[in-house]
Design an enzyme around this catalytic site. Structure first.
Site, mmCIF file in Angstrom:
data_model
loop_
_atom_site.group_PDB
_atom_site.id
_atom_site.type_symbol
_atom_site.label_atom_id
_atom_site.label_comp_id
_atom_site.label_asym_id
_atom_site.label_seq_id
_atom_site.Cartn_x
_atom_site.Cartn_y
_atom_site.Cartn_z
ATOM 1 N NE ARG A 175 1.270 -3.462 -5.408
ATOM 2 C CZ ARG A 175 0.060 -3.947 -5.176
ATOM 3 N NH1 ARG A 175 -0.666 -4.411 -6.154
ATOM 4 N NH2 ARG A 175 -0.378 -4.038 -3.947
ATOM 5 N NE ARG A 214 1.280 -9.335 -9.871
ATOM 6 C CZ ARG A 214 0.157 -9.566 -9.169
ATOM 7 N NH1 ARG A 214 -0.312 -10.788 -9.079
ATOM 8 N NH2 ARG A 214 -0.475 -8.577 -8.578
ATOM 9 N NE ARG A 225 6.703 -12.925 -7.513
ATOM 10 C CZ ARG A 225 6.147 -14.055 -7.169
ATOM 11 N NH1 ARG A 225 6.872 -15.138 -7.023
ATOM 12 N NH2 ARG A 225 4.848 -14.139 -6.960
ATOM 13 C CG ASP A 236 3.503 -6.686 0.327
ATOM 14 O OD1 ASP A 236 3.177 -6.408 -0.832
ATOM 15 O OD2 ASP A 236 2.679 -6.877 1.228
ATOM 16 C CE1 TYR A 246 -4.774 -7.503 2.478
ATOM 17 C CE2 TYR A 246 -4.317 -5.237 3.119
ATOM 18 C CZ TYR A 246 -4.658 -6.163 2.156
ATOM 19 O OH TYR A 246 -4.881 -5.743 0.872
HETATM 20 C C1 LIG Z 1 -2.324 -3.280 0.210
HETATM 21 C C2 LIG Z 1 -0.868 -3.370 -0.146
HETATM 22 C C3 LIG Z 1 -0.097 -4.570 -0.289
HETATM 23 N N1 LIG Z 1 1.186 -4.200 -0.638
HETATM 24 C C4 LIG Z 1 1.260 -2.834 -0.751
HETATM 25 C C5 LIG Z 1 0.003 -2.297 -0.406
HETATM 26 C C6 LIG Z 1 -0.312 -0.815 -0.297
HETATM 27 C C7 LIG Z 1 -0.511 -0.179 -1.622
HETATM 28 C C8 LIG Z 1 -1.773 -0.584 -2.299
HETATM 29 O O1 LIG Z 1 -2.843 -0.199 -1.820
HETATM 30 O O2 LIG Z 1 -1.664 -1.270 -3.325
HETATM 31 C C9 LIG Z 1 2.435 -2.031 -1.074
HETATM 32 C C10 LIG Z 1 3.425 -2.537 -2.051
HETATM 33 N N2 LIG Z 1 3.552 -3.787 -2.596
HETATM 34 C C11 LIG Z 1 4.608 -3.827 -3.435
HETATM 35 C C12 LIG Z 1 5.255 -2.572 -3.386
HETATM 36 C C13 LIG Z 1 6.602 -2.367 -4.054
HETATM 37 C C14 LIG Z 1 7.026 -1.154 -4.559
HETATM 38 C C15 LIG Z 1 6.322 -0.606 -5.788
HETATM 39 O O3 LIG Z 1 5.293 0.092 -5.608
HETATM 40 O O4 LIG Z 1 6.855 -0.790 -6.919
HETATM 41 C C16 LIG Z 1 4.490 -1.740 -2.567
HETATM 42 C C17 LIG Z 1 4.672 -0.276 -2.237
HETATM 43 C C18 LIG Z 1 5.083 -4.967 -4.235
HETATM 44 C C19 LIG Z 1 4.105 -6.002 -4.590
HETATM 45 N N3 LIG Z 1 3.205 -6.585 -3.759
HETATM 46 C C20 LIG Z 1 2.546 -7.566 -4.444
HETATM 47 C C21 LIG Z 1 3.041 -7.647 -5.775
HETATM 48 C C22 LIG Z 1 2.639 -8.678 -6.826
HETATM 49 C C23 LIG Z 1 2.963 -10.027 -6.308
HETATM 50 C C24 LIG Z 1 3.707 -10.976 -7.198
HETATM 51 O O5 LIG Z 1 4.809 -10.693 -7.720
HETATM 52 O O6 LIG Z 1 3.219 -12.102 -7.313
HETATM 53 C C25 LIG Z 1 4.032 -6.671 -5.877
HETATM 54 C C26 LIG Z 1 4.888 -6.376 -7.061
HETATM 55 C C27 LIG Z 1 1.505 -8.439 -3.842
HETATM 56 C C28 LIG Z 1 0.499 -7.801 -3.008
HETATM 57 N N4 LIG Z 1 0.739 -7.244 -1.788
HETATM 58 C C29 LIG Z 1 -0.445 -6.716 -1.317
HETATM 59 C C30 LIG Z 1 -1.476 -6.991 -2.255
HETATM 60 C C31 LIG Z 1 -2.932 -6.633 -2.079
HETATM 61 C C32 LIG Z 1 -0.870 -7.663 -3.321
HETATM 62 C C33 LIG Z 1 -1.500 -8.088 -4.618
HETATM 63 C C34 LIG Z 1 -1.971 -9.461 -4.642
HETATM 64 C C35 LIG Z 1 -2.330 -9.882 -6.051
HETATM 65 O O7 LIG Z 1 -2.808 -9.044 -6.841
HETATM 66 O O8 LIG Z 1 -2.085 -11.039 -6.328
HETATM 67 C C36 LIG Z 1 -0.558 -5.965 -0.075
#
Ligand SMILES: Cc1c2[nH]c(c1CCC(=O)O)Cc1[nH]c(c(CCC(=O)O)c1C)Cc1[nH]c(c(CCC(=O)O)c1C)Cc1[nH]c(c(C)c1CCC(=O)O)C2
Length: 370
Positions: A47, A51, A60, A98, A176
């Site tokens: 990540r 954010r 965003r 994602d 999920y």
């Molecule tokens: C479980 C999982 C997800 N997504 C991902 C996983 C596996 C890694 C881990 O265990 O964290 C993987 C992921 N998600 C994202 C990336 C992008 C690349 C990076 O790492 O920079 C990657 C590699 C962007 C993201 N994916 C997400 C964000 C934030 C969302 C936003 O911009 O509002 C980003 C930058 C959202 C996301 N997507 C997911 C979750 C649980 C969330 C967070 C929800 C929250 O906290 O509100 C599912």
């Protein structure tokens, strides 16, 4: 996306696919995997585009999360943000996307709900619901936007650093798809493993069959982020056979095309599995922060290890960060090691503190490598 839009997208990117990719200037991660001499330990951060970066929040504000993922120009722009900000302190980029794009390609609706995270309005609840999944997913059609984003980003990176592609692991995605969102216990999904083991395997195989043709890039990381919810026995039965299929088939397919693509696995929370994982074809094992670097190194001697500081370390001062990095690198050693955190960045992290972490890795490791 309508068919004419899709066609326009494909046409638009055709020239980019046909053009050679710029040669890589930073090959540190590949050098570590090959056991070559390096001058510093490479580092990238899960990540790293997200954010905690003001430039990300600004972009965003006008675009829904999955719209960014689905629009190659936007996904590319966000992927490049940490690379532009931290310059040569970072040694890899990871495509902005994602893990939920795979269930979406299988026909399930998934929305990013603010404050709640990814949410499926109509999750899979009973074995009959498996009929709702698309039968034969055409990955080029349904996930072509990710390929376009990867191609555009590789051109725009101009060889500065390599680009990771990624996927969620079959079990993490299944969890999920059944829960409908994140969960404290994953009890609905785990009840399937005990009550419907055969249907669970049908679903895991369906997901595996989409993941294999989907995984491309210069580097790959498979996120089995929910594996720590499982008992060692369930891990052996419901995770290992599928992730092994993925790494074996991805290697076989890409080697046939003349590429040698390193593949990394993050089986978060699965301490007991390190030894088992070290016997697979995965090139890199990412570990979380609950694992001791020295002991992990002893368990997986020959593998490249990646990780693993607690993301909360970044709330600490510059000195605290430096001291912890010293201990971490002491434990893993400077060879066969790629630095990262033990999980992703948090939205309230200070970007300056990530810089302290990256600088500490550069300074501590380059001293040891002299
Ligand atoms: C479980 C999982 C997800 N997504 C991902 C996983 C596996 C890694 C881990 O265990 O964290 C993987 C992921 N998600 C994202 C990336 C992008 C690349 C990076 O790492 O920079 C990657 C590699 C962007 C993201 N994916 C997400 C964000 C934030 C969302 C936003 O911009 O509002 C980003 C930058 C959202 C996301 N997507 C997911 C979750 C649980 C969330 C967070 C929800 C929250 O906290 O509100 C599912």
């Amino acid at each position: 996306m309508s068919p004419p839009e899709k066609k326009a997208r494909t046409e638009k990117y055709k020239a980019l696919y046909d053009k050679d990719f710029p040669p890589l200037k930073n090959k540190l991660i590949f050098q570590v995997i090959k056991g070559e001499k390096i001058h510093k330990v490479p580092v990238w951060i899960m990540r790293q585009a997200g954010r905690y970066l003001p430039e990300y929040r600004k972009g965003r504000a006008n675009n829904e999360f999955f719209k960014v993922c689905q629009t190659p120009e936007l996904a590319c722009e966000v992927t490049l943000q940490p690379i532009d900000r931290y310059g040569d302190l970072l040694d890899a980029s990871i495509i902005f996307s994602d893990i939920m794009v795979v269930p979406q390609a299988m026909g399930l609706v998934c929305e990013m709900v603010p404050g709640k995270g990814p949410t499926f309005p109509e999750p899979i609840r009973k074995p009959e619901d498996l009929k709702r999944l698309t039968d034969k997913v055409n990955v080029d059609d349904s996930l072509g936007y990710v390929f376009d984003a990867i191609t555009l980003t590789r051109q725009k990176l101009d060889g500065r650093v390599p680009l990771f592609g990624f996927s969620g692991g079959p079990w993490t995605l299944m969890a999920y798809m059944i829960e409908g969102s994140g969960s404290k216990t994953y009890s609905k999904a785990k009840a399937w493993l005990y009550n419907h083991p055969k249907d669970s395997k049908v679903l895991l195989q369906k997901i595996t069959d989409v993941i294999i043709p989907y995984l491309v890039g210069q580097l790959i990381q498979l996120f089995e982020s929910n594996s720590g919810e499982l008992s060692p026995q369930c891990f052996t039965e419901f995770v290992m056979p599928y992730i092994i299929q993925i790494v074996d088939k991805v290697k076989e397919k890409t080697e046939a095309l003349g590429y040698n693509i390193p593949v990394s696995i993050f089986a978060r929370g699965s301490h007991y599995a390190i030894e088992e994982l070290s016997k697979t074809k995965f090139d890199i094992i990412q570990v979380d922060w609950t694992m001791d670097p020295k002991k992990t190194r002893e368990t997986a001697k020959a593998k490249v290890l990646q990780g693993n500081a607690d993301p909360s370390l970044l709330y600490g001062s510059k000195e605290t960060i430096y001291q912890n990095v010293e201990k971490m690198i002491e434990g893993f050693g400077v060879k066969k090691y790629i630095a990262n955190l033990g999980h992703g960045m948090y939205p309230d992290h200070d970007p300056e503190h990530l810089k302290y972490y990256l600088e500490a890795i550069r300074d501590v490791s380059s001293k040891k490598l002299k």
